[in-house]
Design an enzyme around this catalytic site. Structure first.
Site, PDB file in Angstrom:
ATOM      1  N   ASP A  10       0.857  -1.185   0.000  1.00  0.00           N
ATOM      2  CA  ASP A  10       0.000   0.000   0.000  1.00  0.00           C
ATOM      3  C   ASP A  10       0.892   1.233   0.000  1.00  0.00           C
ATOM      4  OD1 ASP A  10      -2.791   1.114   0.225  1.00  0.00           O
ATOM      5  OD2 ASP A  10      -1.890   2.088   1.953  1.00  0.00           O
ATOM      6  N   SER A  11       0.333   2.345  -0.424  1.00  0.00           N
ATOM      7  CA  SER A  11       1.091   3.594  -0.415  1.00  0.00           C
ATOM      8  C   SER A  11       1.319   4.085   1.009  1.00  0.00           C
ATOM      9  CB  SER A  11       0.360   4.663  -1.226  1.00  0.00           C
ATOM     10  OG  SER A  11      -0.924   4.907  -0.684  1.00  0.00           O
ATOM     11  N   CYS A  73      -4.084  -1.252  -2.538  1.00  0.00           N
ATOM     12  CA  CYS A  73      -4.152   0.195  -2.725  1.00  0.00           C
ATOM     13  C   CYS A  73      -4.951   0.440  -3.994  1.00  0.00           C
ATOM     14  CB  CYS A  73      -2.744   0.768  -2.857  1.00  0.00           C
ATOM     15  SG  CYS A  73      -2.653   2.502  -3.346  1.00  0.00           S
ATOM     16  N   GLU A 158      -4.664   9.700   8.340  1.00  0.00           N
ATOM     17  CA  GLU A 158      -3.250   9.492   8.655  1.00  0.00           C
ATOM     18  C   GLU A 158      -2.736  10.480   9.699  1.00  0.00           C
ATOM     19  OE1 GLU A 158      -0.659   8.845   5.394  1.00  0.00           O
ATOM     20  OE2 GLU A 158      -1.632   6.919   4.971  1.00  0.00           O
ATOM     21  N   CYS A 192     -11.174   3.153  -1.119  1.00  0.00           N
ATOM     22  CA  CYS A 192      -9.857   3.471  -0.571  1.00  0.00           C
ATOM     23  C   CYS A 192      -9.755   2.746   0.756  1.00  0.00           C
ATOM     24  CB  CYS A 192      -9.684   4.981  -0.373  1.00  0.00           C
ATOM     25  SG  CYS A 192      -8.129   5.434   0.434  1.00  0.00           S
ATOM     26  N   HIS A 194      -8.227   3.379   3.359  1.00  0.00           N
ATOM     27  CA  HIS A 194      -8.234   4.225   4.555  1.00  0.00           C
ATOM     28  C   HIS A 194      -9.655   4.486   5.064  1.00  0.00           C
ATOM     29  CE1 HIS A 194      -4.138   5.120   3.363  1.00  0.00           C
ATOM     30  NE2 HIS A 194      -3.961   5.871   4.433  1.00  0.00           N
TER      31      HIS A 194
END
Length: 273
Positions: A10-11, A73, A158, A192, A194
């Protein structure tokens, strides 16, 4: 033929939500996780940059002996996966595989909707790629897909602001933009990894009756099925129940934030690419 762990890429941190579900479904296997945090977020970067970064990380996984790499991702899956599969894998090692998260989601997303109107929330890169429109149409041509980029959601997560009052403004803003495109949307895909951390606030600003679909469990079930159908790949995935974690940024920062996504403490090492 080399044997080794399953690689999960993942990024940043979001892929940990996918790895968590994969380990629940396939607990006996070995895993390597790599978060390219030093170059995150990918969502606003160009096609060429995302392709270059993702390929570099995939090649690193292969050097660790991984027979299979999961791009957990959406942006990398949208902008790099096809090129890596078609252009790079035949030259690097045709026996290895790289899979993404878009196709397994697209294969079943139509089962959730009754109105045939689906909303997709993702990064700017995922939305601009039109990947979900293209893939969903292959499996469910009758479905109309509406997209909305949410550029502030990853930074909110994040930076551990996803439960703050300030997050409400941006969550409501993007949901309102999506729902203004159609009042018949009855299913929303969180495109996504996240975004599941925002799910409580997302639910608070959605009308009742709209289903929210996260990808972790879908991708995990798809991987179980894939390994069943491809024993030539499965036999090269080692089984010792071990998981190791790497980040291209500071390991201390990664460890501190990773618990939010993974649900339990981890140890991580810094990787200089």
């Amino acid at each position: 033929m080399t044997t080794g762990p399953i690689g999960v890429f993942d990024s940043g941190y979001g892929g940990l939500t996918v790895l968590k579900e994969i380990k629940t479904a396939l607990p006996g296997y070995d895993y390597i996780y790599l978060g390219d945090n030093a170059r995150a977020p990918y969502g606003s970067r160009s096609f060429d940059a995302i392709y270059h970064y993702t390929l570099q990380c995939v090649e690193w996984f292969f050097k660790q002996g991984c027979p299979l790499v999961i791009l957990a991702c959406n942006t990398a899956s949208a902008k790099a996966l096809r090129s890596i599969q078609q252009l790079n894998l035949p030259k690097i090692d045709p026996s290895k595989r790289v899979l993404g998260v878009i196709r397994p989601t697209s294969e079943i997303i139509g089962n959730y909707t009754h109105t045939n109107k689906i909303g997709v929330l993702g990064t700017a890169g995922t939305v601009q790629s039109l990947s979900y429109l293209i893939e969903i149409e292959k499996f469910f041509p009758e479905i109309k897909v509406y997209q909305q980029a949410c550029p502030m959601w990853v930074p909110l997560v994040e930076n551990n602001e996803y439960n703050s009052g300030g997050a409400d403004y941006f969550i409501k803003k993007y949901l309102d933009h999506l729902l203004s495109q159609s009042n018949e949307i009855d299913t929303i895909l969180l495109a996504c990894t996240h975004y599941p951390l925002l799910i409580d606030k997302i639910k608070a600003y959605l009308p009742s009756g709209i289903s929210i679909v996260s990808q972790g469990e879908i991708v995990a079930k798809s991987l179980v099925n894939y390994l069943d159908r491809h024993p030539e790949i499965e036999k090269n995935c080692t089984r010792n129940g071990h998981s190791v974690f790497f980040t291209t940024d500071a390991a201390e920062d990664f460890v501190q934030k990773a618990t939010i996504f993974y649900g339990s403490p981890i140890h991580a090492e810094h990787l200089a690419l």
